[in-house]
Design a protein around this motif. Sequence first.
Motif, PDB file in Angstrom:
ATOM      1  N   MET A 118      63.864  34.516 -32.238  1.00 25.17           N
ATOM      2  CA  MET A 118      63.049  33.935 -31.308  1.00 25.17           C
ATOM      3  C   MET A 118      63.103  32.448 -31.392  1.00 25.17           C
ATOM      4  O   MET A 118      63.152  31.477 -30.561  1.00 25.17           O
ATOM      5  CB  MET A 118      62.019  34.528 -30.715  1.00 25.17           C
ATOM      6  N   GLN A 119      62.350  32.392 -32.622  1.00 20.53           N
ATOM      7  CA  GLN A 119      62.200  30.988 -33.142  1.00 20.53           C
ATOM      8  C   GLN A 119      63.398  30.077 -33.448  1.00 20.53           C
ATOM      9  O   GLN A 119      63.407  29.093 -33.179  1.00 20.53           O
ATOM     10  CB  GLN A 119      61.201  30.939 -34.506  1.00 20.53           C
ATOM     11  N   ARG A 120      64.447  30.921 -33.777  1.00 23.31           N
ATOM     12  CA  ARG A 120      65.711  30.141 -34.273  1.00 23.31           C
ATOM     13  C   ARG A 120      66.352  29.701 -32.893  1.00 23.31           C
ATOM     14  O   ARG A 120      66.827  28.598 -32.801  1.00 23.31           O
ATOM     15  CB  ARG A 120      66.591  31.083 -35.058  1.00 23.31           C
ATOM     16  N   GLN A 121      66.167  30.642 -31.555  1.00 17.44           N
ATOM     17  CA  GLN A 121      66.636  30.143 -30.605  1.00 17.44           C
ATOM     18  C   GLN A 121      65.830  29.006 -29.725  1.00 17.44           C
ATOM     19  O   GLN A 121      66.692  28.267 -29.135  1.00 17.44           O
ATOM     20  CB  GLN A 121      66.703  31.437 -29.652  1.00 17.44           C
ATOM     21  N   LEU A 122      64.775  28.938 -30.192  1.00 21.88           N
ATOM     22  CA  LEU A 122      63.746  27.995 -29.571  1.00 21.88           C
ATOM     23  C   LEU A 122      64.320  26.667 -30.123  1.00 21.88           C
ATOM     24  O   LEU A 122      64.165  25.438 -29.266  1.00 21.88           O
ATOM     25  CB  LEU A 122      62.388  28.181 -29.957  1.00 21.88           C
ATOM     26  N   LYS A 123      64.420  26.574 -31.314  1.00 18.71           N
ATOM     27  CA  LYS A 123      64.926  25.386 -31.910  1.00 18.71           C
ATOM     28  C   LYS A 123      66.255  24.609 -31.300  1.00 18.71           C
ATOM     29  O   LYS A 123      66.343  23.288 -31.420  1.00 18.71           O
ATOM     30  CB  LYS A 123      65.255  25.308 -33.398  1.00 18.71           C
ATOM     31  N   THR A 124      67.049  25.445 -30.805  1.00 19.11           N
ATOM     32  CA  THR A 124      68.452  25.074 -30.225  1.00 19.11           C
ATOM     33  C   THR A 124      68.090  24.600 -28.721  1.00 19.11           C
ATOM     34  O   THR A 124      69.191  24.012 -28.234  1.00 19.11           O
ATOM     35  CB  THR A 124      69.528  25.822 -30.418  1.00 19.11           C
ATOM     36  N   ALA A 125      67.237  24.987 -28.073  1.00 20.21           N
ATOM     37  CA  ALA A 125      66.941  24.723 -26.582  1.00 20.21           C
ATOM     38  C   ALA A 125      67.100  23.332 -26.359  1.00 20.21           C
ATOM     39  O   ALA A 125      66.138  22.575 -26.694  1.00 20.21           O
ATOM     40  CB  ALA A 125      65.742  25.730 -26.096  1.00 20.21           C
ATOM     41  N   ARG A 171      55.980  23.906 -28.573  1.00 21.50           N
ATOM     42  CA  ARG A 171      55.873  22.634 -29.306  1.00 21.50           C
ATOM     43  C   ARG A 171      56.198  22.818 -30.741  1.00 21.50           C
ATOM     44  O   ARG A 171      56.609  21.708 -31.177  1.00 21.50           O
ATOM     45  CB  ARG A 171      54.663  21.994 -28.844  1.00 21.50           C
ATOM     46  N   GLU A 172      55.708  23.658 -31.297  1.00 19.44           N
ATOM     47  CA  GLU A 172      55.830  23.912 -32.814  1.00 19.44           C
ATOM     48  C   GLU A 172      57.369  23.852 -33.098  1.00 19.44           C
ATOM     49  O   GLU A 172      57.800  23.380 -34.152  1.00 19.44           O
ATOM     50  CB  GLU A 172      55.223  24.910 -33.641  1.00 19.44           C
ATOM     51  N   PHE A 173      58.065  24.673 -32.445  1.00 15.99           N
ATOM     52  CA  PHE A 173      59.372  25.032 -32.906  1.00 15.99           C
ATOM     53  C   PHE A 173      60.330  24.164 -32.136  1.00 15.99           C
ATOM     54  O   PHE A 173      61.700  24.251 -32.312  1.00 15.99           O
ATOM     55  CB  PHE A 173      59.713  26.519 -32.657  1.00 15.99           C
ATOM     56  N   ASN A 174      59.973  23.410 -31.180  1.00 22.34           N
ATOM     57  CA  ASN A 174      60.794  22.406 -30.284  1.00 22.34           C
ATOM     58  C   ASN A 174      60.047  21.394 -29.919  1.00 22.34           C
ATOM     59  O   ASN A 174      58.940  21.471 -28.791  1.00 22.34           O
ATOM     60  CB  ASN A 174      61.548  23.374 -29.077  1.00 22.34           C
ATOM     61  N   GLN A 175      60.030  20.214 -30.285  1.00 22.86           N
ATOM     62  CA  GLN A 175      59.399  19.200 -29.721  1.00 22.86           C
ATOM     63  C   GLN A 175      59.713  18.268 -28.666  1.00 22.86           C
ATOM     64  O   GLN A 175      59.195  17.423 -27.854  1.00 22.86           O
ATOM     65  CB  GLN A 175      58.826  18.110 -30.930  1.00 22.86           C
ATOM     66  N   THR A 176      61.041  18.472 -28.418  1.00 26.12           N
ATOM     67  CA  THR A 176      61.690  17.755 -27.354  1.00 26.12           C
ATOM     68  C   THR A 176      62.022  18.240 -26.112  1.00 26.12           C
ATOM     69  O   THR A 176      62.068  17.446 -25.149  1.00 26.12           O
ATOM     70  CB  THR A 176      62.898  16.927 -28.115  1.00 26.12           C
ATOM     71  N   ALA A 177      62.251  19.314 -26.067  1.00 26.31           N
ATOM     72  CA  ALA A 177      62.933  20.151 -24.714  1.00 26.31           C
ATOM     73  C   ALA A 177      61.705  20.337 -23.822  1.00 26.31           C
ATOM     74  O   ALA A 177      60.821  20.467 -24.144  1.00 26.31           O
ATOM     75  CB  ALA A 177      63.468  21.519 -24.974  1.00 26.31           C
ATOM     76  N   THR A 178      61.876  19.636 -22.566  1.00 28.41           N
ATOM     77  CA  THR A 178      60.813  20.037 -21.571  1.00 28.41           C
ATOM     78  C   THR A 178      60.632  21.495 -21.292  1.00 28.41           C
ATOM     79  O   THR A 178      61.785  21.945 -20.975  1.00 28.41           O
ATOM     80  CB  THR A 178      61.065  19.275 -20.166  1.00 28.41           C
ATOM     81  N   VAL A 179      59.546  21.833 -21.184  1.00 27.84           N
ATOM     82  CA  VAL A 179      59.052  23.242 -20.772  1.00 27.84           C
ATOM     83  C   VAL A 179      58.607  23.367 -19.377  1.00 27.84           C
ATOM     84  O   VAL A 179      57.753  22.465 -18.968  1.00 27.84           O
ATOM     85  CB  VAL A 179      57.995  23.724 -21.615  1.00 27.84           C
ATOM     86  N   TYR A 180      59.389  23.815 -18.316  1.00 28.28           N
ATOM     87  CA  TYR A 180      58.777  24.065 -17.125  1.00 28.28           C
ATOM     88  C   TYR A 180      58.128  25.346 -17.000  1.00 28.28           C
ATOM     89  O   TYR A 180      58.731  26.479 -16.854  1.00 28.28           O
ATOM     90  CB  TYR A 180      60.082  23.924 -16.030  1.00 28.28           C
ATOM     91  N   HIS A 181      56.862  25.228 -16.690  1.00 28.05           N
ATOM     92  CA  HIS A 181      56.205  26.541 -16.470  1.00 28.05           C
ATOM     93  C   HIS A 181      55.805  26.799 -14.904  1.00 28.05           C
ATOM     94  O   HIS A 181      54.970  26.204 -14.173  1.00 28.05           O
ATOM     95  CB  HIS A 181      54.740  26.647 -17.144  1.00 28.05           C
ATOM     96  N   ILE A 182      56.371  27.785 -14.427  1.00 26.13           N
ATOM     97  CA  ILE A 182      56.443  28.127 -12.891  1.00 26.13           C
ATOM     98  C   ILE A 182      55.247  28.891 -12.818  1.00 26.13           C
ATOM     99  O   ILE A 182      54.977  29.655 -13.264  1.00 26.13           O
ATOM    100  CB  ILE A 182      57.577  28.911 -12.508  1.00 26.13           C
ATOM    101  N   ALA A 213      48.534  20.376 -19.277  1.00 26.11           N
ATOM    102  CA  ALA A 213      48.286  19.059 -19.377  1.00 26.11           C
ATOM    103  C   ALA A 213      48.095  18.530 -20.714  1.00 26.11           C
ATOM    104  O   ALA A 213      48.142  17.224 -21.013  1.00 26.11           O
ATOM    105  CB  ALA A 213      47.428  18.564 -18.186  1.00 26.11           C
ATOM    106  N   LYS A 214      47.759  19.544 -21.610  1.00 24.66           N
ATOM    107  CA  LYS A 214      47.131  19.219 -22.996  1.00 24.66           C
ATOM    108  C   LYS A 214      48.444  18.894 -23.766  1.00 24.66           C
ATOM    109  O   LYS A 214      48.180  18.402 -24.882  1.00 24.66           O
ATOM    110  CB  LYS A 214      46.327  20.210 -23.702  1.00 24.66           C
ATOM    111  N   PHE A 215      49.563  19.453 -23.428  1.00 24.07           N
ATOM    112  CA  PHE A 215      50.858  19.344 -24.400  1.00 24.07           C
ATOM    113  C   PHE A 215      51.717  18.372 -23.771  1.00 24.07           C
ATOM    114  O   PHE A 215      51.826  18.073 -22.509  1.00 24.07           O
ATOM    115  CB  PHE A 215      51.253  20.660 -24.488  1.00 24.07           C
ATOM    116  N   PRO A 216      52.508  17.545 -24.598  1.00 25.14           N
ATOM    117  CA  PRO A 216      53.433  16.864 -24.344  1.00 25.14           C
ATOM    118  C   PRO A 216      54.880  17.401 -23.586  1.00 25.14           C
ATOM    119  O   PRO A 216      55.132  18.368 -24.204  1.00 25.14           O
ATOM    120  CB  PRO A 216      53.841  16.022 -25.486  1.00 25.14           C
ATOM    121  N   LYS A 217      55.218  17.036 -22.509  1.00 21.17           N
ATOM    122  CA  LYS A 217      56.716  17.503 -22.105  1.00 21.17           C
ATOM    123  C   LYS A 217      56.319  18.989 -21.389  1.00 21.17           C
ATOM    124  O   LYS A 217      57.466  19.776 -21.759  1.00 21.17           O
ATOM    125  CB  LYS A 217      57.661  17.282 -22.636  1.00 21.17           C
ATOM    126  N   ILE A 218      55.309  19.671 -21.088  1.00 20.83           N
ATOM    127  CA  ILE A 218      55.084  20.856 -20.452  1.00 20.83           C
ATOM    128  C   ILE A 218      54.796  20.548 -19.167  1.00 20.83           C
ATOM    129  O   ILE A 218      53.671  20.144 -18.846  1.00 20.83           O
ATOM    130  CB  ILE A 218      54.013  21.684 -21.285  1.00 20.83           C
TER     131      ILE A 218
END
Length: 269
Positions: A118-125, A171-182, A213-218
């Motif tokens: 799962m962590q490997r997949q996270l890094k490529t998203a 955020r630990e395993f992917n700092q750049t991808a925007t996360v959309y929490h529905i 709001a505490k995290f960047p790009k979430i």
Amino acid sequence: MNSVVIRLIITMALLFTCLLGWGFVVVVQEQFFPAQASEAGLPKRESVEQMDTPKSLLALGDSLTRGTGDPQGKGYVGLVVEALEEQELSGEKISLFNWSIRGQTSGQLIAQLKETEMQRQLKTADLILLTIGGNDLFQGGQSLVELDPRRIGEIQKVYLKNLEEIFALLREFNQTATVYHIGLYDPFFELESGPITSKFVRDWNYQSAEIAAKFPKIVAVPTYDLFELGVTDYLYSDQFHPNDLGYQLIAERLVSLIQRDGGGGERDE
């Protein structure tokens, strides 16, 4: 009259004539050519670049991300992918990895995010979509049958702690991808207990958004309002999950947000 005075008078007359002529030109330009006048002296606008369509989309969470209730099985995730691919002029397909699990709770998602694959997949998203929390709150409907504010408060406290850990892991395993929490809608809005359940859902969404709001790009994506004015029109026969129309509403909101973000972020190579 002194020749010097005469030359001075002539010079002043010529200067006033030039000023009047320039004023006349400006007035005519503003009256008859307003667009040209307003743009005069301004830099040319740069052409708007095409949206950077994400190449890898990771979907996480529960049955909503799995698409339960959609006869075609697309759910909001499939609809979002289709919409984004239509905007890709090269015709390149988006790699979709849907790791959602029906009935998954926030605690179970934490365990999943700690798996090596799962962590490997996270890094490529390039883009991450997430629904979580509905099973924590509703618990198969049990918590809403009892409608015990103290019990729901205890459930919410555990969930919010889990949600913060989930966002930290993302955020630990992917700092750049925007996360959309529905966020959650209230499927019980039109029932007798609707005013009470809606209060719980609204507060749940608010507290979840505060954690995001505490995290960047979430980004916390609201859905409560989408279902509020006709919830039964957008629910599947189980009166809990969205139907195809409900998923369409969620997908449209997500696509508009992703477009504003320019595609969801760029990964570091």
